[in-house]
Design a protein around this motif. Structure first.
Motif, PDB file in Angstrom:
ATOM      1  N   LEU B 195      49.164  41.682  47.394  1.00  0.00           N
ATOM      2  CA  LEU B 195      48.869  41.134  46.074  1.00  0.00           C
ATOM      3  C   LEU B 195      48.964  42.230  45.005  1.00  0.00           C
ATOM      4  O   LEU B 195      49.572  42.048  43.946  1.00  0.00           O
ATOM      5  CB  LEU B 195      47.453  40.556  46.102  1.00  0.00           C
ATOM      6  CG  LEU B 195      47.112  39.535  45.023  1.00  0.00           C
ATOM      7  CD1 LEU B 195      48.019  38.332  45.169  1.00  0.00           C
ATOM      8  CD2 LEU B 195      45.658  39.128  45.151  1.00  0.00           C
ATOM      9  N   PHE B 196      48.366  43.372  45.318  1.00  0.00           N
ATOM     10  CA  PHE B 196      48.353  44.477  44.365  1.00  0.00           C
ATOM     11  C   PHE B 196      49.777  44.940  44.054  1.00  0.00           C
ATOM     12  O   PHE B 196      50.170  45.053  42.897  1.00  0.00           O
ATOM     13  CB  PHE B 196      47.529  45.634  44.947  1.00  0.00           C
ATOM     14  CG  PHE B 196      47.486  46.854  44.074  1.00  0.00           C
ATOM     15  CD1 PHE B 196      46.751  46.852  42.898  1.00  0.00           C
ATOM     16  CD2 PHE B 196      48.175  48.008  44.427  1.00  0.00           C
ATOM     17  CE1 PHE B 196      46.704  47.971  42.091  1.00  0.00           C
ATOM     18  CE2 PHE B 196      48.135  49.127  43.623  1.00  0.00           C
ATOM     19  CZ  PHE B 196      47.394  49.109  42.453  1.00  0.00           C
ATOM     20  N   SER B 197      50.575  45.162  45.111  1.00  0.00           N
ATOM     21  CA  SER B 197      51.932  45.662  44.893  1.00  0.00           C
ATOM     22  C   SER B 197      52.743  44.659  44.098  1.00  0.00           C
ATOM     23  O   SER B 197      53.445  45.022  43.143  1.00  0.00           O
ATOM     24  CB  SER B 197      52.632  45.924  46.218  1.00  0.00           C
ATOM     25  OG  SER B 197      51.759  46.507  47.121  1.00  0.00           O
ATOM     26  N   VAL B 198      52.643  43.403  44.479  1.00  0.00           N
ATOM     27  CA  VAL B 198      53.454  42.385  43.800  1.00  0.00           C
ATOM     28  C   VAL B 198      53.061  42.306  42.323  1.00  0.00           C
ATOM     29  O   VAL B 198      53.925  42.321  41.441  1.00  0.00           O
ATOM     30  CB  VAL B 198      53.281  41.016  44.491  1.00  0.00           C
ATOM     31  CG1 VAL B 198      53.885  39.907  43.645  1.00  0.00           C
ATOM     32  CG2 VAL B 198      53.933  41.043  45.859  1.00  0.00           C
ATOM     33  N   SER B 199      51.768  42.247  42.058  1.00  0.00           N
ATOM     34  CA  SER B 199      51.386  42.052  40.656  1.00  0.00           C
ATOM     35  C   SER B 199      51.730  43.282  39.819  1.00  0.00           C
ATOM     36  O   SER B 199      52.179  43.164  38.681  1.00  0.00           O
ATOM     37  CB  SER B 199      49.907  41.692  40.547  1.00  0.00           C
ATOM     38  OG  SER B 199      49.128  42.826  40.799  1.00  0.00           O
ATOM     39  N   MET B 200      51.552  44.472  40.388  1.00  0.00           N
ATOM     40  CA  MET B 200      51.910  45.682  39.650  1.00  0.00           C
ATOM     41  C   MET B 200      53.406  45.716  39.348  1.00  0.00           C
ATOM     42  O   MET B 200      53.829  45.998  38.226  1.00  0.00           O
ATOM     43  CB  MET B 200      51.546  46.920  40.472  1.00  0.00           C
ATOM     44  CG  MET B 200      50.228  47.522  40.116  1.00  0.00           C
ATOM     45  SD  MET B 200      50.122  47.946  38.384  1.00  0.00           S
ATOM     46  CE  MET B 200      48.396  48.344  38.276  1.00  0.00           C
ATOM     47  N   LEU B 220      54.357  39.086  30.042  1.00  0.00           N
ATOM     48  CA  LEU B 220      53.705  40.391  30.183  1.00  0.00           C
ATOM     49  C   LEU B 220      52.200  40.262  29.971  1.00  0.00           C
ATOM     50  O   LEU B 220      51.397  40.819  30.726  1.00  0.00           O
ATOM     51  CB  LEU B 220      54.286  41.403  29.197  1.00  0.00           C
ATOM     52  CG  LEU B 220      53.581  42.762  29.199  1.00  0.00           C
ATOM     53  CD1 LEU B 220      53.696  43.436  30.545  1.00  0.00           C
ATOM     54  CD2 LEU B 220      54.109  43.670  28.113  1.00  0.00           C
ATOM     55  N   ALA B 221      51.828  39.493  28.939  1.00  0.00           N
ATOM     56  CA  ALA B 221      50.405  39.359  28.637  1.00  0.00           C
ATOM     57  C   ALA B 221      49.674  38.738  29.824  1.00  0.00           C
ATOM     58  O   ALA B 221      48.636  39.260  30.268  1.00  0.00           O
ATOM     59  CB  ALA B 221      50.220  38.512  27.392  1.00  0.00           C
ATOM     60  N   ALA B 222      50.234  37.646  30.355  1.00  0.00           N
ATOM     61  CA  ALA B 222      49.575  36.963  31.472  1.00  0.00           C
ATOM     62  C   ALA B 222      49.497  37.885  32.683  1.00  0.00           C
ATOM     63  O   ALA B 222      48.448  38.013  33.327  1.00  0.00           O
ATOM     64  CB  ALA B 222      50.338  35.688  31.814  1.00  0.00           C
ATOM     65  N   LEU B 223      50.622  38.559  32.958  1.00  0.00           N
ATOM     66  CA  LEU B 223      50.637  39.440  34.127  1.00  0.00           C
ATOM     67  C   LEU B 223      49.649  40.600  33.977  1.00  0.00           C
ATOM     68  O   LEU B 223      49.012  41.011  34.948  1.00  0.00           O
ATOM     69  CB  LEU B 223      52.047  39.971  34.360  1.00  0.00           C
ATOM     70  CG  LEU B 223      52.986  38.976  35.043  1.00  0.00           C
ATOM     71  CD1 LEU B 223      54.421  39.477  35.014  1.00  0.00           C
ATOM     72  CD2 LEU B 223      52.550  38.733  36.480  1.00  0.00           C
ATOM     73  N   SER B 224      49.509  41.114  32.751  1.00  0.00           N
ATOM     74  CA  SER B 224      48.553  42.214  32.551  1.00  0.00           C
ATOM     75  C   SER B 224      47.144  41.761  32.889  1.00  0.00           C
ATOM     76  O   SER B 224      46.392  42.480  33.548  1.00  0.00           O
ATOM     77  CB  SER B 224      48.566  42.693  31.104  1.00  0.00           C
ATOM     78  OG  SER B 224      49.821  43.160  30.766  1.00  0.00           O
ATOM     79  N   GLY B 225      46.825  40.557  32.409  1.00  0.00           N
ATOM     80  CA  GLY B 225      45.498  40.014  32.708  1.00  0.00           C
ATOM     81  C   GLY B 225      45.294  39.870  34.204  1.00  0.00           C
ATOM     82  O   GLY B 225      44.264  40.291  34.756  1.00  0.00           O
ATOM     83  N   ILE B 226      46.299  39.299  34.862  1.00  0.00           N
ATOM     84  CA  ILE B 226      46.191  39.090  36.312  1.00  0.00           C
ATOM     85  C   ILE B 226      46.077  40.441  37.024  1.00  0.00           C
ATOM     86  O   ILE B 226      45.238  40.627  37.904  1.00  0.00           O
ATOM     87  CB  ILE B 226      47.420  38.303  36.831  1.00  0.00           C
ATOM     88  CG1 ILE B 226      47.379  36.888  36.247  1.00  0.00           C
ATOM     89  CG2 ILE B 226      47.442  38.268  38.350  1.00  0.00           C
ATOM     90  CD1 ILE B 226      48.619  36.082  36.511  1.00  0.00           C
ATOM     91  N   THR B 227      46.918  41.373  36.601  1.00  0.00           N
ATOM     92  CA  THR B 227      46.909  42.681  37.261  1.00  0.00           C
ATOM     93  C   THR B 227      45.551  43.359  37.135  1.00  0.00           C
ATOM     94  O   THR B 227      45.100  44.036  38.052  1.00  0.00           O
ATOM     95  CB  THR B 227      47.993  43.582  36.654  1.00  0.00           C
ATOM     96  OG1 THR B 227      49.233  42.934  36.832  1.00  0.00           O
ATOM     97  CG2 THR B 227      48.021  44.935  37.332  1.00  0.00           C
TER      98      THR B 227
END
Ligand SMILES: Nc1ncnc2c1ncn2[C@@H]1O[C@H](COP(=O)(O)OP(=O)(O)OP(=O)(O)O)[C@@H](O)[C@H]1O
Ligand SMILES: [Mg+2]
Lengths: 228, 331, 377
Positions: B195-200, B220-227
């Motif tokens: 999960l960590f690798s994929v989201s990063m 990018l905004a959504a992914l930053s929040g998720i990350t």
């Protein structure tokens, strides 16, 4: 072209001491010309210079500098324009005591973040124009009145402004120094700088440097300007 | 309440910060109601000048909040032995039910304040105060959270009573051990790593794309929040294990301690800045059509995206480096 | 980017020169600021160091201590208890200890006397702490005498002066043999001061403690973790209390700073007016004020902290020892082990720099929003 359209300035609006310093003033000042504002004390010359020089905003009306409307700009944009377009010479020399003449000259350029060495070289050059390079390191308190006035002029020129605004520049000078000052103005004019002076000194408004003389009284332009 | 110097410092600071925020919010309300850019009146001039005051206050707020976040963890860690069963900050935070909410509110207000400053940065570049309403609405959103944080923190501190020896009886027959909260949160290692690798990777890719050709802002905004969330979970579930070199110490706080070379400070700082920058990009997007910001917002977004990618990449590098040099080996 | 750095550089240069131009005002502020930091830092460092010393000592102490109380007072423990307690599951060993305090009325000092478990001195010889050695001018080989429980003096040969990481705990220490101690204190041969237990598994501490109280109702088992907690709460509480008292000082300081910041002299107002008139923006002035705060705070913080460090760790809190530790007059001189951590520095920052900064925000903003055309009038 600097054009002032229908500008009023009211101080303390809505208070009992409300005061209308400028009353629907309209003026067109072409670039590369020298204009003298003349009029009795309290007629609103300084107020008008302040508005043109982006120091304050009019209560109503608009002012355009080179087609750009400056009236409703936020303060930080006004400052930017003031810094890059105008050079100011005040009635008092308004130099900062305790630091050297050179530093005083450099101060208006600090916010631009220009490289220190370049800035210093330019400040020396401006001081050199007035034969002050020997006095660059001297503190302001040690300068004579005429020298201080010339340092103030050098400071007004540091950002290579297109327009010089001078408010009663000769009020504290004797007539020899006043003539010397007009000589400097003449030189600047020949370099194509636009100059706006406010004065009730005949040496200024009767000088052949003045392309036009605008007469003011009680916050209104009565002669020389474009009447509303 | 425990009269610990750290607690007192946090207490005093949060009171000061709250006062400042209330002050700023009151002026914010006035700006929202009376703002009229076309007016040359003195009131308008005063309001414009107040915007400087408010942005100064929020800037200081951000700085103080950051320090207070770390001091909070530090203090919680340093007083943990006052509570039976608490081994580190995790234990202290679970002494009563206000510990974690305080921490959460601190992080949240930090992020909102960061976003506010991004909005402010953009607004200052438009010649007609284009974001003034949005900015002060956001300030009014921030204020209640700040006040809530102060109140919750107050409850938390007042609810702390150390388990000390009393003169009547020697031993306190201790309740069961505390500090299990993080064990529950800990995800199994392998899914967490994936999960960590994929989201990063996804976030950095989205950031690069935005940086290079200006597309994929909301992504990018959504992914930053998720990350951000995924990184915190990963911190608990496996990153911390490598740093402590212990297969069962799932603690997100001890990494700020000296024993681990203060590695937690750069890690959290990078993670927080990356998240704020990434989210900020998305926050600016709705205002892209304002005339005075047409060219300014894309430039800012590009800058933010680039900086966010740098922060996330640095974060990941430190984490990978810690995993590589760790004597703990897991799959 | 280079521009931004250069911009800051110019403004920092200017700020420094204008700070230096107003030496009187800024010097006074700096002095008060540094004194506040100094006082708070001294309190923090000192209480923290004390706590650390205590922790250090306790980390070597046994996991469980068993005492005996009778009518709520401490009693010596019968030695036969140790054999019974050893039968409890999970107890590795039980050792009776002999130790106590002794007040020396001649030197007005309190000594701690202990019979060490390993390498006790031969009967007739003792080891003494560095504090006692310094106070009495006694060194290895000398003969020294102390008054025992019956008031009669007993003399001993000094074997060693104890050198230890933590001076607080050992400076008043006297180590002697079992036989000498019983003679000195009058404790009968079948009694001990208390019992210490070693336990295999930390999870069993409380069960074992429970079993002991069931076995001997007048026993009072104490866990090491509890002692740690109690000490800690006590030290933290003490320094917290002092900080609460000093928060009045912090408040006064904030008022002082506010006053200094709002009371801009005519000269300063004129200067800011000139800066704004010639092209400085409100945020440039705010930046200048920010750097001014940083320079003042950093200087005061550094000076205050360094002085406090020296004060606490090199002079043993000479200035306010009587306030901080009530027992100091009874205690031989000691030196604390230098130790600071990040948390303390952050705490100090929050107690001094933050209040200062908060009080100066509004005055700085007021100064920064002076009308640029003010100088034209
Ligand atoms: N900030 C202010 N608040 C109130 N009244 C003001 C303010 N500034 C200027 N005035 C008033 O506006 C009028 C015009 O002032 P101004 O300084 O423009 O006159 P001036 O023509 O420059 O006079 P002088 O020749 O004496 O310099 C004056 O009566 C002055 O009292
Ligand atoms: Mg005038």
């Amino acid at each position: 072209m600097i054009s002032v359209r229908d500008v009023s300035k009211i101080f303390n609006a809505g208070h009992p001491n409300e005061f209308t310093a400028l009353h629907r003033v309209s003026l067109n000042l072409p670039l590369h010309e020298t204009t003298v504002l003349k009029g009795p004390s309290g007629s609103g010359k300084t107020t008008l210079l302040g508005l043109i020089g982006c120091m304050a905003r009019p209560t109503t009306g608009r002012i355009f500098v080179n087609e750009l409307e400056i009236t409703s700009l936020p303060e930080r944009f006004l400052t930017e324009i003031r810094r890059s377009t105008f050079g100011f010479i005040f009635q008092q020399v308004n130099l900062i005591k305790g630091i050297s003449a050179l530093e005083n000259v450099m101060i208006p350029a600090y916010p631009t973040g220009e490289k220190h060495s370049l800035l210093r070289a330019r400040a020396m050059e401006k001081l050199g124009m007035f034969n002050l390079d020997m006095r660059a390191a001297a503190r302001i308190e040690c300068l004579s009145g005429g020298e201080a006035q010339r340092v103030a002029i050098a400071r007004a020129l540091i950002n290579n402004p297109a327009i010089i605004i001078a408010d009663e520049p000769t009020a504290h000078l004797d007539s020899t120094l006043s003539r010397e000052f007009m000589g400097i103005i003449k030189e600047l004019k020949s370099e194509g700088v636009t100059i706006i002076l406010a004065s009730h000194d005949p040496i200024v408004y009767d000088s052949d440097v003045a392309d036009r003389v605008v007469e003011m009284r009680d916050g209104k332009v009565i002669k020389g300007g474009k009447r509303p | 309440m425990i009269l610990n110097p750290g607690i007192l410092a946090l207490f005093i600071t949060s009171l000061l910060i709250s006062l400042m925020t209330i002050y700023a919010a009151c002026h914010g309300i006035q700006i929202l109601r009376r703002w009229d850019i076309a007016s040359g009146s003195e009131l308008q001039l005063i309001l414009e000048r107040r915007t400087y005051l408010i942005s100064t206050i929020v800037t200081y707020f951000l700085a103080f909040q950051l320090v207070s976040l770390f001091l909070f963890i530090q203090t919680a860690d340093s007083i943990c032995h006052l509570f039976v069963g608490a081994m580190c900050a995790v234990g202290t935070l679970t002494v009563n039910s206000f510990g974690y909410p305080t921490l959460l509110l601190k992080v949240l207000t930090f992020i909102i304040a960061g976003l506010w400053l991004i909005l402010n940065y953009a607004d200052n570049r438009g010649y007609d105060y284009p974001l003034i309403r949005a900015k002060y609405l956001l300030l009014l959103i921030l204020a209640p959270f700040v006040l809530a944080e102060t109140v919750v923190q107050c409850f938390y501190f007042f609810g702390l009573t150390p388990d000390i020896i009393t003169s009547c009886c020697g031993t306190l027959y201790s309740q069961s051990a505390r500090g299990i909260a993080s064990e529950i949160l800990a995800l199994p290692v392998i899914p967490a790593k994936i999960l960590f690798s994929v989201s990063m990777l996804a976030t950095c890719a989205a950031g690069m794309r935005l940086f290079l050709n200006g597309k994929g802002v909301y992504r990018l905004a959504a992914l930053s929040g998720i990350t951000f969330v995924v990184s915190i979970i990963s911190m608990i579930s496996f990153i911390s294990l490598y740093i402590y070199e212990m297969p069962s110490h799932h603690c997100p706080f001890c990494i700020v301690q000296k024993e681990y070379g203060y590695v937690g400070y750069p890690l959290y700082l990078l993670l927080l800045s990356g998240t704020v920058l990434g989210l900020g990009v998305g926050l600016l997007q709705p205002f892209r059509n304002k005339k005075s910001l047409e060219h300014i917002i894309p430039a800012i977004q590009q800058k933010c995206a680039g900086a966010a990618v740098v922060a996330f990449v640095l974060f990941t590098s430190i984490v990978s480096w810690q995993i590589l040099v760790s004597s703990l080996k897991m799959l | 980017m280079a521009n931004v750095i250069e911009h800051h550089r110019h403004i920092i240069d200017f700020t420094l020169s204008s700070l230096l131009r107003r030496k009187g005002k800024n010097g006074a502020l700096l002095l008060v600021y540094a004194v506040i930091v100094f006082i708070l830092a001294s309190v923090l460092f000192f209480s923290h160091a004390l706590r650390r010393e205590a922790n250090l000592a306790l980390s070597e102490s046994p996991e469980i201590i068993v005492q005996r109380t009778m009518a709520g007072r401490y009693q010596t423990v019968p030695i036969f208890w140790s054999d019974r307690i050893r039968t409890i599951n999970g107890v590795i060993s039980v050792r009776p200890r002999l130790w106590g305090y002794q007040y020396d009325s001649v030197f007005q000092a309190n000594y701690t006397l202990t019979v060490p478990a390993e390498h006790p001195p031969e009967p007739g010889s003792i080891d003494i702490g560095s504090g006692i050695s310094r106070m009495r001018g006694a060194y290895p080989g000398d003969i020294i005498s102390f008054a025992g429980h019956d008031g009669l003096p007993r003399s001993f040969t000094i074997r060693n002066v104890i050198d230890h990481e933590s001076e607080l705990l050992t400076s008043d220490l006297i180590l002697l043999s079992d036989k000498d101690y019983r003679d000195f204190s009058g404790i009968p041969a079948d009694q001990a001061t208390d019992l210490t237990l070693r336990v295999r598994n930390p999870r069993e501490y409380s069960t074992i403690a429970e079993k002991i109280t069931r076995m001997f109702p007048e026993a009072r088992p104490i866990l090491r973790t509890e002692i740690l907690r109690t000490y800690d709460a006590l030290f933290g509480w003490r320094s917290g209390l002092i900080i609460v008292i000093f928060s009045a000082a912090i408040f006064a300081f904030a008022v002082f700073a506010w006053d200094k910041a709002t009371g801009l002299s005519a000269e300063e107002r004129r200067e800011i007016g000139i800066l704004k008139a010639v092209g400085w923006e409100t945020s440039d002035i705010l930046l200048m004020k920010f750097w001014e705060g940083i320079v003042l705070s950093l200087t005061a913080f550094l000076v205050g902290t360094i002085l406090a460090y020296a004060h606490v760790f090199y002079t043993s809190v000479a200035l306010f020892a009587p306030v901080l530790k009530g027992w100091s007059t009874l205690y031989p001189v000691f030196r604390l082990t230098p130790f600071i951590d990040l948390g303390q520095v952050a705490t100090l920052f929050f107690l001094t720099v933050v209040p200062y900064t908060v009080t100066t925000i509004i005055p700085s903003w007021r100064a920064a929003t002076i009308d640029p055309d003010a100088v034209m009038r």
